[in-house]
Design a protein around this motif. Structure first.
Motif, PDB file in Angstrom:
ATOM      1  N   LYS A  55       0.829  -1.205   0.000  1.00 62.86           N
ATOM      2  CA  LYS A  55       0.000   0.000   0.000  1.00 62.86           C
ATOM      3  C   LYS A  55       0.862   1.252   0.000  1.00 62.86           C
ATOM      4  O   LYS A  55       0.559   2.229  -0.693  1.00 62.86           O
ATOM      5  N   ASP A  56       1.925   1.240   0.774  1.00 65.57           N
ATOM      6  CA  ASP A  56       2.808   2.405   0.844  1.00 65.57           C
ATOM      7  C   ASP A  56       3.456   2.682  -0.507  1.00 65.57           C
ATOM      8  O   ASP A  56       3.591   3.840  -0.920  1.00 65.57           O
ATOM      9  N   GLU A  57       3.859   1.634  -1.189  1.00 61.20           N
ATOM     10  CA  GLU A  57       4.492   1.802  -2.498  1.00 61.20           C
ATOM     11  C   GLU A  57       3.499   2.350  -3.516  1.00 61.20           C
ATOM     12  O   GLU A  57       3.833   3.235  -4.310  1.00 61.20           O
ATOM     13  N   ARG A  58       2.265   1.861  -3.468  1.00 60.38           N
ATOM     14  CA  ARG A  58       1.252   2.362  -4.409  1.00 60.38           C
ATOM     15  C   ARG A  58       0.919   3.825  -4.109  1.00 60.38           C
ATOM     16  O   ARG A  58       0.744   4.627  -5.027  1.00 60.38           O
ATOM     17  N   ARG A  59       0.842   4.180  -2.838  1.00 64.52           N
ATOM     18  CA  ARG A  59       0.587   5.584  -2.488  1.00 64.52           C
ATOM     19  C   ARG A  59       1.706   6.475  -3.021  1.00 64.52           C
ATOM     20  O   ARG A  59       1.453   7.572  -3.538  1.00 64.52           O
ATOM     21  N   ALA A  60       2.930   6.013  -2.910  1.00 70.42           N
ATOM     22  CA  ALA A  60       4.067   6.783  -3.418  1.00 70.42           C
ATOM     23  C   ALA A  60       3.995   6.899  -4.940  1.00 70.42           C
ATOM     24  O   ALA A  60       4.265   7.965  -5.513  1.00 70.42           O
ATOM     25  N   ALA A  61       3.619   5.810  -5.601  1.00 68.49           N
ATOM     26  CA  ALA A  61       3.500   5.831  -7.067  1.00 68.49           C
ATOM     27  C   ALA A  61       2.404   6.803  -7.503  1.00 68.49           C
ATOM     28  O   ALA A  61       2.575   7.554  -8.478  1.00 68.49           O
ATOM     29  N   LEU A  65       2.845  10.148  -9.895  1.00 61.06           N
ATOM     30  CA  LEU A  65       2.034  10.363 -11.094  1.00 61.06           C
ATOM     31  C   LEU A  65       1.308  11.706 -11.028  1.00 61.06           C
ATOM     32  O   LEU A  65       1.216  12.419 -12.029  1.00 61.06           O
ATOM     33  N   GLY A  66       0.809  12.044  -9.846  1.00 60.41           N
ATOM     34  CA  GLY A  66       0.150  13.331  -9.694  1.00 60.41           C
ATOM     35  C   GLY A  66       1.096  14.487  -9.930  1.00 60.41           C
ATOM     36  O   GLY A  66       0.739  15.489 -10.566  1.00 60.41           O
ATOM     37  N   ALA A  67       2.323  14.345  -9.438  1.00 57.65           N
ATOM     38  CA  ALA A  67       3.320  15.402  -9.607  1.00 57.65           C
ATOM     39  C   ALA A  67       3.734  15.552 -11.073  1.00 57.65           C
ATOM     40  O   ALA A  67       3.784  16.668 -11.601  1.00 57.65           O
ATOM     41  N   ILE A  68       4.027  14.439 -11.722  1.00 59.24           N
ATOM     42  CA  ILE A  68       4.431  14.497 -13.131  1.00 59.24           C
ATOM     43  C   ILE A  68       3.289  15.052 -13.985  1.00 59.24           C
ATOM     44  O   ILE A  68       3.498  15.891 -14.866  1.00 59.24           O
ATOM     45  N   GLY A  69       2.067  14.602 -13.710  1.00 62.79           N
ATOM     46  CA  GLY A  69       0.918  15.083 -14.459  1.00 62.79           C
ATOM     47  C   GLY A  69       0.703  16.574 -14.285  1.00 62.79           C
ATOM     48  O   GLY A  69       0.400  17.288 -15.244  1.00 62.79           O
ATOM     49  N   ALA A  70       0.882  17.048 -13.059  1.00 63.69           N
ATOM     50  CA  ALA A  70       0.708  18.479 -12.784  1.00 63.69           C
ATOM     51  C   ALA A  70       1.813  19.302 -13.434  1.00 63.69           C
ATOM     52  O   ALA A  70       1.566  20.395 -13.951  1.00 63.69           O
ATOM     53  N   SER A  96      -5.360   9.022  -1.261  1.00 57.73           N
ATOM     54  CA  SER A  96      -4.102   9.514  -1.815  1.00 57.73           C
ATOM     55  C   SER A  96      -4.150   9.553  -3.340  1.00 57.73           C
ATOM     56  O   SER A  96      -3.684  10.505  -3.966  1.00 57.73           O
ATOM     57  N   LEU A  97      -4.726   8.513  -3.917  1.00 55.75           N
ATOM     58  CA  LEU A  97      -4.878   8.464  -5.374  1.00 55.75           C
ATOM     59  C   LEU A  97      -5.700   9.660  -5.857  1.00 55.75           C
ATOM     60  O   LEU A  97      -5.318  10.362  -6.806  1.00 55.75           O
ATOM     61  N   LEU A  98      -6.822   9.903  -5.193  1.00 55.62           N
ATOM     62  CA  LEU A  98      -7.717  10.995  -5.596  1.00 55.62           C
ATOM     63  C   LEU A  98      -7.066  12.357  -5.407  1.00 55.62           C
ATOM     64  O   LEU A  98      -7.237  13.264  -6.229  1.00 55.62           O
ATOM     65  N   ASP A  99      -6.317  12.506  -4.341  1.00 55.82           N
ATOM     66  CA  ASP A  99      -5.621  13.772  -4.106  1.00 55.82           C
ATOM     67  C   ASP A  99      -4.600  14.038  -5.209  1.00 55.82           C
ATOM     68  O   ASP A  99      -4.411  15.187  -5.634  1.00 55.82           O
ATOM     69  N   SER A 100      -3.944  12.988  -5.670  1.00 56.65           N
ATOM     70  CA  SER A 100      -2.997  13.137  -6.778  1.00 56.65           C
ATOM     71  C   SER A 100      -3.727  13.485  -8.067  1.00 56.65           C
ATOM     72  O   SER A 100      -3.274  14.324  -8.851  1.00 56.65           O
ATOM     73  N   PHE A 101      -4.877  12.850  -8.276  1.00 54.79           N
ATOM     74  CA  PHE A 101      -5.679  13.114  -9.470  1.00 54.79           C
ATOM     75  C   PHE A 101      -6.137  14.565  -9.527  1.00 54.79           C
ATOM     76  O   PHE A 101      -6.232  15.162 -10.605  1.00 54.79           O
ATOM     77  N   ARG A 123     -17.622   6.604   3.243  1.00 51.09           N
ATOM     78  CA  ARG A 123     -16.398   6.938   3.985  1.00 51.09           C
ATOM     79  C   ARG A 123     -16.017   8.386   3.654  1.00 51.09           C
ATOM     80  O   ARG A 123     -15.649   8.701   2.532  1.00 51.09           O
ATOM     81  N   TRP A 124     -16.110   9.260   4.667  1.00 52.45           N
ATOM     82  CA  TRP A 124     -15.929  10.693   4.416  1.00 52.45           C
ATOM     83  C   TRP A 124     -14.554  11.029   3.858  1.00 52.45           C
ATOM     84  O   TRP A 124     -14.419  11.953   3.053  1.00 52.45           O
ATOM     85  N   LEU A 125     -13.526  10.289   4.258  1.00 53.80           N
ATOM     86  CA  LEU A 125     -12.174  10.585   3.761  1.00 53.80           C
ATOM     87  C   LEU A 125     -12.124  10.427   2.240  1.00 53.80           C
ATOM     88  O   LEU A 125     -11.562  11.274   1.532  1.00 53.80           O
ATOM     89  N   VAL A 126     -12.708   9.361   1.750  1.00 51.23           N
ATOM     90  CA  VAL A 126     -12.743   9.108   0.306  1.00 51.23           C
ATOM     91  C   VAL A 126     -13.650  10.107  -0.390  1.00 51.23           C
ATOM     92  O   VAL A 126     -13.301  10.666  -1.441  1.00 51.23           O
ATOM     93  N   ARG A 127     -14.822  10.353   0.203  1.00 52.59           N
ATOM     94  CA  ARG A 127     -15.784  11.270  -0.410  1.00 52.59           C
ATOM     95  C   ARG A 127     -15.220  12.678  -0.556  1.00 52.59           C
ATOM     96  O   ARG A 127     -15.356  13.314  -1.601  1.00 52.59           O
ATOM     97  N   HIS A 128     -14.563  13.164   0.480  1.00 48.91           N
ATOM     98  CA  HIS A 128     -13.976  14.510   0.419  1.00 48.91           C
ATOM     99  C   HIS A 128     -12.872  14.591  -0.632  1.00 48.91           C
ATOM    100  O   HIS A 128     -12.761  15.581  -1.358  1.00 48.91           O
TER     101      HIS A 128
END
Length: 211
Positions: A55-61, A65-70, A96-101, A123-128
């Motif tokens: 999970k930690d590795e996927r969050r980092a990935a 991706l969010g940084a490169i895309g931005a 984390s994925l959504l925040d990067s998106f 789940r409010w964390l995901v929804r937000h």
């Protein structure tokens, strides 16, 4: 995998006990990742995400991706993140994925259906994070879905995040719904509504002046 990318991922996910960010290898690695513009990493990260059990590795990935895309405007980063939405079940990883998106400019023709479904996520964390992730898009449907959620939610946090997203993507048609919150007794709701209205009006004035 490129050795530099592997090294960065390892540093981003290192387990450490530190008292401040200056001492944190992971913190510095994340700041390094924020500056990335190397598009050659994108497909390598796509392959990694399809096989990684960490999970930690996927969050980092996702962060990379969010940084490169931005930084580069590479739509491919958004496409990879989108296709991973339905695979991630852990709320922290999905958030984390959504925040990067949210950081990536999305063209109007990219399908956001996977994000729209999460606006009703219990789940409010995901929804937000899903609400925030609709920033940086030219999709009229995104505004429609945010307005629909704003109309039915009774959560002041959801309302504030909707205002924040409409602050960036909203059009004049959003103002009547947002205006209902201007008289709110909740400070964040009121301030975010006022800011969104100002931003929308300024954006519309600028667009009119350019015609």
């Amino acid at each position: 995998m490129n050795s530099e990318l592997r090294n960065l991922l390892d540093r981003m996910t290192v387990k450490e006990t530190v008292t401040n960010s200056d001492q944190s290898q992971s913190w510095h690695a994340h700041r390094e990742a924020e500056r990335l513009v190397d598009n050659t990493y994108i497909e390598e990260l796509d392959v990694l995400l399809s096989v990684s059990k960490s999970k930690d590795e996927r969050r980092a990935a996702y962060f990379i991706l969010g940084a490169i895309g931005a930084n580069t405007g590479a739509v491919r980063c958004a496409e990879i993140l989108l296709k991973r939405v339905d695979f991630e079940k852990d709320k922290y990883v999905l958030s984390s994925l959504l925040d990067s998106f949210s950081k990536i400019d999305k063209p109007a023709d990219i399908s956001l259906d996977a994000i729209f479904r999460l606006l009703d996520e219990p789940r409010w964390l995901v929804r937000h994070s899903a609400i925030r992730s609709l920033r940086n898009t030219n999709s009229p449907a995104a505004e429609d879905y945010i307005l629909a959620h704003l109309l039915k939610t009774d959560s002041p946090f959801d309302v504030t995040y909707c205002h924040s997203t409409l602050n960036q993507i909203g059009s004049l048609r959003s103002i009547p719904q947002i205006s209902k919150s201007v008289g709110s007794r909740k400070r964040d709701v009121k301030i975010s509504a006022e800011a969104a209205i100002r931003s929308i009006q300024m954006r519309n004035d600028k667009s009119s002046n350019e015609l």
